[in-house]
Design an enzyme around this catalytic site. Structure first.
Site, PDB file in Angstrom:
ATOM      1  N   TYR A 124      -4.210  -5.063   5.699  1.00 50.37           N
ATOM      2  CA  TYR A 124      -3.451  -5.495   4.460  1.00 50.37           C
ATOM      3  C   TYR A 124      -3.561  -4.153   3.446  1.00 50.37           C
ATOM      4  O   TYR A 124      -2.578  -3.761   2.689  1.00 50.37           O
ATOM      5  CB  TYR A 124      -4.332  -6.620   3.459  1.00 50.37           C
ATOM      6  CG  TYR A 124      -4.004  -7.962   3.938  1.00 50.37           C
ATOM      7  CD1 TYR A 124      -2.741  -8.499   3.899  1.00 50.37           C
ATOM      8  CD2 TYR A 124      -4.633  -8.370   5.268  1.00 50.37           C
ATOM      9  CE1 TYR A 124      -2.459  -9.579   4.527  1.00 50.37           C
ATOM     10  CE2 TYR A 124      -4.426  -9.808   5.717  1.00 50.37           C
ATOM     11  CZ  TYR A 124      -3.306 -10.245   5.365  1.00 50.37           C
ATOM     12  OH  TYR A 124      -2.850 -11.334   6.189  1.00 50.37           O
TER      13      TYR A 124
ATOM     14  N   GLU B 185      -7.400 -16.648   6.939  1.00 53.58           N
ATOM     15  CA  GLU B 185      -7.607 -16.244   8.321  1.00 53.58           C
ATOM     16  C   GLU B 185      -9.018 -15.969   8.731  1.00 53.58           C
ATOM     17  O   GLU B 185      -9.222 -16.011   9.945  1.00 53.58           O
ATOM     18  CB  GLU B 185      -6.704 -14.495   8.509  1.00 53.58           C
ATOM     19  CG  GLU B 185      -5.258 -14.888   8.416  1.00 53.58           C
ATOM     20  CD  GLU B 185      -4.633 -13.659   7.724  1.00 53.58           C
ATOM     21  OE1 GLU B 185      -5.270 -12.699   7.855  1.00 53.58           O
ATOM     22  OE2 GLU B 185      -3.288 -13.807   7.386  1.00 53.58           O
TER      23      GLU B 185
END
Length: 394
Positions: A98, A140
């Site tokens: 990310y 996640e």
């Protein structure tokens, strides 16, 4: 969720960002793959990049998330985030990635919008990004904890079944002889293969066997490109994989799953290869004593193109209160219908929960008809194979 100042800035700049989001995502992926070419070879779907579908999906998710933050400041779009997180988890996406995405996405925003990206604008959209990214990272993390962690495991092909000229079923067992973990009907696994050019590509395929079986089962449609390239992985599996070969599979993921309520009427609507999650759902319902009505609807080009048709019919017949309606564009047989799926004269029970899978135009049409018949939008669930362009296109 957004600070008051950032919300005002995002609201003022959303039209400009939205108008340029396609160009922004184009620049983003170009920058990302220039800096990290291994991501395109070994993680991202090269077919979806070539067709532009992944760019559209990314643009749509960003715009949808920002709009939701403005319209519903006290709520998080969990349904959208869960769909994305399950796909990321099946690919083994890690939190550090990310940061990489942030770097190249915000560089692309600055390139496209130029001086309009003031420090205040950058800070506001940075807040949007990290609200979305941190929510996905948290979901996640939970998914990895539930499944035992990211990564692919070797499975041996024990049987190959030619379902139709373009659909093959593979039955697999763990190559290490270990146990077969359970899954929820409707879920999928990622399948990783090494292609002739050395690229390691990953695709998702629905599990089509009944939960609890001693083998995994996936059914793969050969993707024949028209204006886009042929499916790299599907064609590789069709042409090269035989019993005795090994494939790498992820743990099961996916949020299109049965709720487990045996008293709720269900409608399972599919078209084409969208039949695959429905087969596992029907197998689960048939083995679990589902008592309420189940309406099965499927559309295909012809009976010969209807993959897993025998299972489709057999599982529906095992349910105490089920009816099946098959629609074919050609060669319809007795007790089937000619043409595309139409729910006009199909009874939909009050309180029905619906599950849809198939091409976007099909699912849009079925959703509209279900709402017209009184089904709550909250009770209509769907699965998109590939990037979620339903979200991207509003």
């Amino acid at each position: 969720m957004l600070t008051e100042q950032s919300a005002a800035t995002v609201r003022a700049t959303l039209p400009a960002v939205g108008a340029a989001i396609g160009e922004i995502t184009e620049r983003f992926y170009a920058r990302l793959f220039d800096a990290h070419p291994d991501l395109l070879r070994n993680l991202f779907n090269r077919g979806n990049q070539a067709s532009g579908a992944q760019k559209q999906a990314l643009a749509g998710s960003i715009a949808a998330f920002a709009t939701h933050l403005l319209d519903h400041p006290d709520q998080r779009p969990d349904a959208m985030l869960a769909r994305i997180a399950h796909k990321h988890a099946s690919l083994g996406v890690a939190p550090a990635q990310y940061d990489v995405v942030h770097e190249h996405l915000f560089a692309a925003i600055a390139e496209v919008l130029g001086e309009a990206v003031t420090p205040e604008v950058a800070a506001a959209w940075d807040e949007v990004y990290w609200l979305m990214a941190n929510a996905l990272i948290a979901i996640e993390k939970r998914l990895y904890e539930e499944s035992g962690g990211p990564g692919l495991r070797a499975w041996e092909v024990v049987e190959r079944i030619e379902e139709t000229p373009d659909v093959v079923t593979f039955r697999l067992r763990p190559a290490d002889g270990g146990p077969v973990p359970g899954f929820r009907a409707g879920q999928y696994v990622s399948v990783g293969v090494t292609l002739p050019d050395g690229a390691r590509q990953i695709r998702q395929y629905s599990l089509t066997g009944a939960p609890g079986e001693a083998v995994r089962q996936i059914s793969v449609k050969r993707v024949r490109g028209d204006a886009t390239p042929d499916g790299e992985v599907s064609n590789h599996l069709h042409a090269r994989v035989r019993p005795g070969d090994a494939l790498e599979l992820s743990e099961p993921y996916g949020d299109l799953v049965l709720a487990g309520d045996t008293d709720t009427p269900l409608l399972l609507a599919s078209a084409g290869i969208g039949v695959t999650p429905m087969i596992a759902m029907l197998a689960d319902l048939a083995g679990g004593g589902h008592r309420a009505p189940v309406t099965v609807v499927h559309g295909d080009r012809s009976p010969a193109d209807h993959a897993l048709r025998t299972d489709h019919t057999a599982y529906a017949a095992k349910l105490p209160d089920a009816c099946a309606h098959f629609f074919y564009e050609r060669d319809a047989e007795p007790d089937t219908r000619t043409g595309r799926v139409d729910l006009t004269d199909i009874a939909v029970h009050p309180g029905t929960r619906a599950y849809l899978c198939g091409p976007l135009p099909f699912m849009r049409a079925i959703r509209t008809q279900l709402i017209e018949k009184g089904v709550s939008p909250a009770d209509i669930h769907y699965e998109v194979f590939g990037p979620d362009l339903w979200l991207a296109q509003g």
